[in-house]
Design a protein around this motif. Sequence first.
Motif, PDB file in Angstrom:
ATOM      1  N   TYR A 159       4.820  -9.833 -15.445  1.00  0.00           N
ATOM      2  CA  TYR A 159       5.683  -9.334 -14.376  1.00  0.00           C
ATOM      3  C   TYR A 159       6.694 -10.397 -13.962  1.00  0.00           C
ATOM      4  CZ  TYR A 159       2.682  -5.256 -13.841  1.00  0.00           C
ATOM      5  OH  TYR A 159       1.991  -4.089 -14.064  1.00  0.00           O
ATOM      6  N   LEU A 160       7.668  -9.960 -13.156  1.00  0.00           N
ATOM      7  CA  LEU A 160       8.735 -10.835 -12.677  1.00  0.00           C
ATOM      8  C   LEU A 160       8.900 -10.663 -11.169  1.00  0.00           C
ATOM      9  CD1 LEU A 160      11.409  -9.818 -15.346  1.00  0.00           C
ATOM     10  CD2 LEU A 160       9.935 -11.848 -15.457  1.00  0.00           C
ATOM     11  N   TRP A 161       9.374 -11.734 -10.536  1.00  0.00           N
ATOM     12  CA  TRP A 161       9.814 -11.670  -9.143  1.00  0.00           C
ATOM     13  C   TRP A 161      11.324 -11.825  -9.168  1.00  0.00           C
ATOM     14  CZ3 TRP A 161       7.589 -10.616  -4.509  1.00  0.00           C
ATOM     15  CH2 TRP A 161       8.283 -10.977  -3.341  1.00  0.00           C
ATOM     16  N   ASP A 172      15.443  -6.359  -2.735  1.00  0.00           N
ATOM     17  CA  ASP A 172      14.840  -6.825  -3.984  1.00  0.00           C
ATOM     18  C   ASP A 172      13.326  -6.918  -3.851  1.00  0.00           C
ATOM     19  OD1 ASP A 172      14.572  -9.239  -2.454  1.00  0.00           O
ATOM     20  OD2 ASP A 172      16.580  -9.829  -3.088  1.00  0.00           O
ATOM     21  N   SER A 173      12.690  -7.810  -4.602  1.00  0.00           N
ATOM     22  CA  SER A 173      11.228  -7.925  -4.562  1.00  0.00           C
ATOM     23  C   SER A 173      10.708  -8.147  -3.148  1.00  0.00           C
ATOM     24  CB  SER A 173      10.775  -9.079  -5.468  1.00  0.00           C
ATOM     25  OG  SER A 173      10.942  -8.753  -6.836  1.00  0.00           O
ATOM     26  N   ARG A 174      11.440  -8.906  -2.340  1.00  0.00           N
ATOM     27  CA  ARG A 174      10.998  -9.191  -0.971  1.00  0.00           C
ATOM     28  C   ARG A 174      10.841  -7.917  -0.149  1.00  0.00           C
ATOM     29  NH1 ARG A 174      15.907 -12.489   0.933  1.00  0.00           N
ATOM     30  NH2 ARG A 174      16.829 -10.736  -0.210  1.00  0.00           N
ATOM     31  N   ALA A 175      11.744  -6.955  -0.373  1.00  0.00           N
ATOM     32  CA  ALA A 175      11.745  -5.723   0.421  1.00  0.00           C
ATOM     33  C   ALA A 175      10.609  -4.787   0.045  1.00  0.00           C
ATOM     34  CB  ALA A 175      13.086  -5.004   0.256  1.00  0.00           C
ATOM     35  N   HIS A 176       9.931  -5.046  -1.075  1.00  0.00           N
ATOM     36  CA  HIS A 176       8.902  -4.126  -1.558  1.00  0.00           C
ATOM     37  C   HIS A 176       7.526  -4.791  -1.644  1.00  0.00           C
ATOM     38  CE1 HIS A 176      12.044  -1.218  -2.539  1.00  0.00           C
ATOM     39  NE2 HIS A 176      12.743  -2.254  -2.956  1.00  0.00           N
ATOM     40  N   LEU A 177       7.364  -5.877  -0.913  1.00  0.00           N
ATOM     41  CA  LEU A 177       6.099  -6.610  -0.912  1.00  0.00           C
ATOM     42  C   LEU A 177       4.915  -5.732  -0.528  1.00  0.00           C
ATOM     43  CD1 LEU A 177       6.774 -10.163   0.571  1.00  0.00           C
ATOM     44  CD2 LEU A 177       5.414  -9.634  -1.453  1.00  0.00           C
ATOM     45  N   GLY A 178       5.084  -4.899   0.473  1.00  0.00           N
ATOM     46  CA  GLY A 178       3.967  -4.102   0.973  1.00  0.00           C
ATOM     47  C   GLY A 178       3.767  -2.780   0.267  1.00  0.00           C
ATOM     48  N   GLU A 179       4.514  -2.529  -0.777  1.00  0.00           N
ATOM     49  CA  GLU A 179       4.423  -1.258  -1.488  1.00  0.00           C
ATOM     50  C   GLU A 179       3.536  -1.401  -2.725  1.00  0.00           C
ATOM     51  OE1 GLU A 179       8.378  -0.070  -2.406  1.00  0.00           O
ATOM     52  OE2 GLU A 179       9.063  -0.162  -0.322  1.00  0.00           O
ATOM     53  N   PRO A 180       3.120  -0.292  -3.318  1.00  0.00           N
ATOM     54  CA  PRO A 180       2.391  -0.363  -4.590  1.00  0.00           C
ATOM     55  C   PRO A 180       3.218  -1.132  -5.616  1.00  0.00           C
ATOM     56  CG  PRO A 180       2.262   1.856  -3.694  1.00  0.00           C
ATOM     57  CD  PRO A 180       3.229   1.099  -2.824  1.00  0.00           C
ATOM     58  N   GLY A 181       2.598  -2.080  -6.271  1.00  0.00           N
ATOM     59  CA  GLY A 181       3.326  -2.930  -7.214  1.00  0.00           C
ATOM     60  C   GLY A 181       3.714  -4.257  -6.620  1.00  0.00           C
ATOM     61  N   GLY A 182       3.660  -4.375  -5.275  1.00  0.00           N
ATOM     62  CA  GLY A 182       3.883  -5.653  -4.618  1.00  0.00           C
ATOM     63  C   GLY A 182       5.253  -6.265  -4.782  1.00  0.00           C
ATOM     64  N   GLY A 183       6.235  -5.472  -5.207  1.00  0.00           N
ATOM     65  CA  GLY A 183       7.579  -6.010  -5.387  1.00  0.00           C
ATOM     66  C   GLY A 183       7.813  -6.639  -6.751  1.00  0.00           C
ATOM     67  N   PHE A 184       6.819  -6.606  -7.620  1.00  0.00           N
ATOM     68  CA  PHE A 184       6.961  -7.206  -8.946  1.00  0.00           C
ATOM     69  C   PHE A 184       7.554  -6.205  -9.934  1.00  0.00           C
ATOM     70  CE2 PHE A 184       3.226  -9.329  -6.986  1.00  0.00           C
ATOM     71  CZ  PHE A 184       3.795 -10.598  -6.846  1.00  0.00           C
ATOM     72  N   ILE A 185       8.261  -6.728 -10.922  1.00  0.00           N
ATOM     73  CA  ILE A 185       8.888  -5.922 -11.964  1.00  0.00           C
ATOM     74  C   ILE A 185       8.172  -6.190 -13.282  1.00  0.00           C
ATOM     75  CG2 ILE A 185      11.024  -5.485 -13.243  1.00  0.00           C
ATOM     76  CD1 ILE A 185      11.097  -4.667 -10.315  1.00  0.00           C
ATOM     77  N   ALA A 186       7.756  -5.139 -13.973  1.00  0.00           N
ATOM     78  CA  ALA A 186       7.113  -5.314 -15.269  1.00  0.00           C
ATOM     79  C   ALA A 186       8.135  -5.786 -16.299  1.00  0.00           C
ATOM     80  CB  ALA A 186       6.479  -4.002 -15.723  1.00  0.00           C
ATOM     81  N   ASP A 187       7.725  -6.751 -17.128  1.00  0.00           N
ATOM     82  CA  ASP A 187       8.605  -7.237 -18.193  1.00  0.00           C
ATOM     83  C   ASP A 187       9.144  -6.072 -19.023  1.00  0.00           C
ATOM     84  OD1 ASP A 187       8.070  -9.787 -17.355  1.00  0.00           O
ATOM     85  OD2 ASP A 187       6.866 -10.361 -19.096  1.00  0.00           O
ATOM     86  N   GLU A 188       8.320  -5.076 -19.257  1.00  0.00           N
ATOM     87  CA  GLU A 188       8.701  -3.961 -20.121  1.00  0.00           C
ATOM     88  C   GLU A 188       9.760  -3.067 -19.494  1.00  0.00           C
ATOM     89  OE1 GLU A 188       5.014  -0.974 -18.860  1.00  0.00           O
ATOM     90  OE2 GLU A 188       4.917  -2.145 -20.707  1.00  0.00           O
ATOM     91  N   ASP A 189       9.989  -3.200 -18.182  1.00  0.00           N
ATOM     92  CA  ASP A 189      11.022  -2.404 -17.523  1.00  0.00           C
ATOM     93  C   ASP A 189      12.404  -3.042 -17.628  1.00  0.00           C
ATOM     94  OD1 ASP A 189       9.465  -0.280 -16.742  1.00  0.00           O
ATOM     95  OD2 ASP A 189       8.938  -1.149 -14.799  1.00  0.00           O
TER      96      ASP A 189
END
Length: 217
Positions: A159-161, A172-189
């Motif tokens: 994953y990526l931040w 960005d990732s900071r805005a989605h910390l509390g959501e499913p996935g924790g704000g991280f982006i899968a490398d495959e995406d």
Amino acid sequence: MSEEKRQLPLWQESLLLVATALVLALIVKTFFFQAFYIPSDSMVPTMVKNDKLLVQKWSYWSGGPERGDIVVFRDPGNWLGPDVDESSNAVQRGLELVGLFPSGGHLIKRVIGTGGDRVVCCDAEGRTTVNGEPIDEPYLADPSVNADQTFDVKVPKGYLWVQGDNRGNSADSRAHLGEPGGGFIADEDVVGKAWLRVWPLNRFGTIEGTDAFDEVP
């Protein structure tokens, strides 16, 4: 005497040429580069809304994104707001499919942390740290707002931040910390790495990398 090679009717030749061109375009899109547009102001000043760019894919043939890369990625789950314009024209959608028209439905951010990294905001000077190393980021629109939102995350493997260069206006990732996935982006995406700005013409040119993360252990 051998028979002359039979010629295809003009309409069949035209269809064959179009089909060949579309197949070649699809191959180029899949393996080499693809057109996109910038949907928001989150990457100002590096990129501005409605910039058109080419994203190259060969950098990730044998490995994933690196810290500092500017990447285009598929929306991991409602990150795009409802006000982002999407192509509604059938012809445009068809051209998007083969990479001949800038695609929507994607986001562009800068990679701050990769799998295994600990990313923290911020140190006493308001700088983000990666694995304990403070990062001086000369590309930020306004460095003074970087510390407005604090966090301390460990990036999972694969994953990526990611964060925008316009830290005061980037969901960005900071805005989605509390959501499913924790704000991280899968490398495959990740679709690819920002490479060439093609529009507007007065800003045409390659998109330079950064050495801001060179000292990160």
